[in-house]
Design an enzyme around this catalytic site. Structure first.
Site, short mmCIF file in Angstrom:
data_model
loop_
_atom_site.label_atom_id
_atom_site.label_comp_id
_atom_site.label_asym_id
_atom_site.label_seq_id
_atom_site.Cartn_x
_atom_site.Cartn_y
_atom_site.Cartn_z
N ARG A 97 0.85 -1.19 0.00
CA ARG A 97 0.00 0.00 0.00
C ARG A 97 0.89 1.24 0.00
O ARG A 97 1.08 1.91 1.02
CB ARG A 97 -0.92 -0.02 1.22
N GLN B 129 -0.72 2.23 -6.19
CA GLN B 129 -2.17 2.34 -6.05
C GLN B 129 -2.91 1.83 -7.27
O GLN B 129 -3.94 1.16 -7.16
CB GLN B 129 -2.57 3.79 -5.77
N ASP C 162 -3.35 -2.11 -7.34
CA ASP C 162 -3.90 -2.74 -6.14
C ASP C 162 -5.25 -3.38 -6.41
O ASP C 162 -6.28 -2.71 -6.45
CB ASP C 162 -4.02 -1.67 -5.04
N SER D 168 -8.02 -2.94 -3.57
CA SER D 168 -8.76 -1.69 -3.57
C SER D 168 -9.80 -1.65 -4.68
O SER D 168 -10.96 -1.28 -4.47
CB SER D 168 -7.80 -0.50 -3.71
N TYR E 265 -3.75 -1.17 6.68
CA TYR E 265 -4.82 -2.08 7.08
C TYR E 265 -5.15 -1.87 8.56
O TYR E 265 -4.34 -1.36 9.33
CB TYR E 265 -4.41 -3.54 6.86
#
Length: 373
Positions: free
Chosen positions: A121, A126, A129, A132, A229
């Site tokens: 992360r 990003q 991912d 996500s 997280y």
């Protein structure tokens, strides 16, 4: 470099790991792409669409023959990877903690398995991912699933015959899925509240127009884990939260739970007693049901009724939006591989920060530190 796109074999999996859009982009990098016949049908992509994008469409064996990269949504069975190039990359969601035997199988097969859910992360990752992108859709779909099971309207409606009150929606766990659930429920006109173990999410909840429900005055507890997280709550926090939530949940029409802890069973957020406190006709959607569930009494793959309260436990929620989920997942894969593509080598050359994070096997061995501890 030949890139193979397999038809998913896991029960109920409707997504696909490449779309015509990403096929064109891979070809532009200098790769060739082979797609197994029928791979995209459940995501509304015909074989002809792949062919028009420049891919070859073949049977399973033909697709894998000589492939240097194998793309998947869920990792393929190591036993079906015969014919790939030595040291081929298998790039997919591999469930490393939940299916260790399969990871060992990749090592034995001599492939380099890259687990997309281990993507760090960090800012530059990003766009790669999958957790996500897929959680975003899960949060949206959870609200729609709740609305479908709830026997009333979401928004307040003022009519000549009287006023209908807005549905009260409570979101537990304010990660990507939770934030999207809040936003979607608000768009539908519900009165929304939310909670999380991470105190930093309070501002995010407020920014979406929802009411934060937080335990106060429990010293030293913010629930922050590693890598963005949530972590596990202390016993003191758990007791305080249970008391607060019990009073709040009894007044709710819909509850959506999204809490997960990587590598561990999902935390229990709602007890059978709390379910029993809700009004008949209420709905709970447990997005963590496949990891053990946040809700006592939730059953993976089923909608159960407990005292008139429906507990929704759909498996693989992103797959219920297969076309959009595939589009986002395939872009995650392309963004990852293209970021490290070396034109001279005609292959991705991973760096240490991301490569070491996602690489599970290499040279016939399991090499990821998270699996060796």
């Amino acid at each position: 470099m030949k890139i193979a796109v397999l038809r998913e074999s896991a029960p109920g999996e409707r997504r696909v790991a490449a779309t015509p859009e990403t096929v064109k982009k891979f070809i532009a990098l200098g790769a060739s792409v082979a797609v197994e016949a029928g791979a995209g049908l459940t995501a509304a992509i015909a074989d002809a669409d792949y062919a028009a994008a420049g891919a070859s469409v073949s049977d399973h064996a033909g697709v894998l023959a000589g492939a240097g990269i194998v793309l998947g949504v869920q990792g393929p069975d190591p036993a079906v990877l015969g014919g790939v190039a030595p040291g081929a990359l298998v790039v997919a969601g591999l469930n490393p903690f939940g299916d260790r035997a399969r990871i060992d199988g990749y090592a034995a097969a001599g492939v380099e398995a890259l687990a997309m859910e281990f993507m760090p992360r960090i800012t530059r990752a990003q766009s790669m991912d999958i957790l996500s992108s897929q959680s975003n859709l899960s949060g949206y779909k959870a609200v729609l699933d709740a609305a479908g099971e709830y026997g009333r309207a979401f928004p307040m409606m003022m009519t000549a015959a009287g006023t209908i009150s807005a549905a009260r929606v409570f979101v537990m766990g304010v990660g990507v899925a939770g934030l999207q659930a809040i936003a979607t429920a608000r768009r539908l006109g519900a009165q929304v509240s939310a909670t999380d173990v991470r105190s930093a999410t309070k501002e995010q909840i407020l920014s979406l127009g929802a009411k934060p429900i937080f335990v106060e005055n429990v010293a030293g507890i913010d629930g922050e884990g590693t890598g963005g997280y949530a972590g596990e709550m202390s016993p003191e926090y758990q007791a305080a939260q249970a008391e607060l939530v019990s009073a709040h949940i009894a007044k709710q029409d819909i509850v959506i739970t999204t809490a997960l802890i990587p590598g561990r069973p999902a935390p229990r957020l709602i007890s059978a007693a709390q379910v029993a406190s809700m009004k008949p006709g209420s709905v709970i959607v447990d997005l963590a049901v496949e990891q053990g569930g946040n809700v006592e009494g939730a059953v993976a793959g089923e909608i159960v009724s407990v005292g008139g309260v429906k507990i929704v436990g759909h498996r693989n929620v992103p797959s219920r939006l297969a076309a959009d989920a595939s589009a986002l997942f395939s872009r995650n894969l392309f963004n990852f591989l293209s970021a490290f593509w070396d034109k001279d080598a005609a292959a991705p050359v991973l760096d240490d920060e991301i490569g070491d994070a996602v690489r599970l096997t290499r040279g016939g061995q399991v090499v990821n530190a998270r699996l060796l501890t």
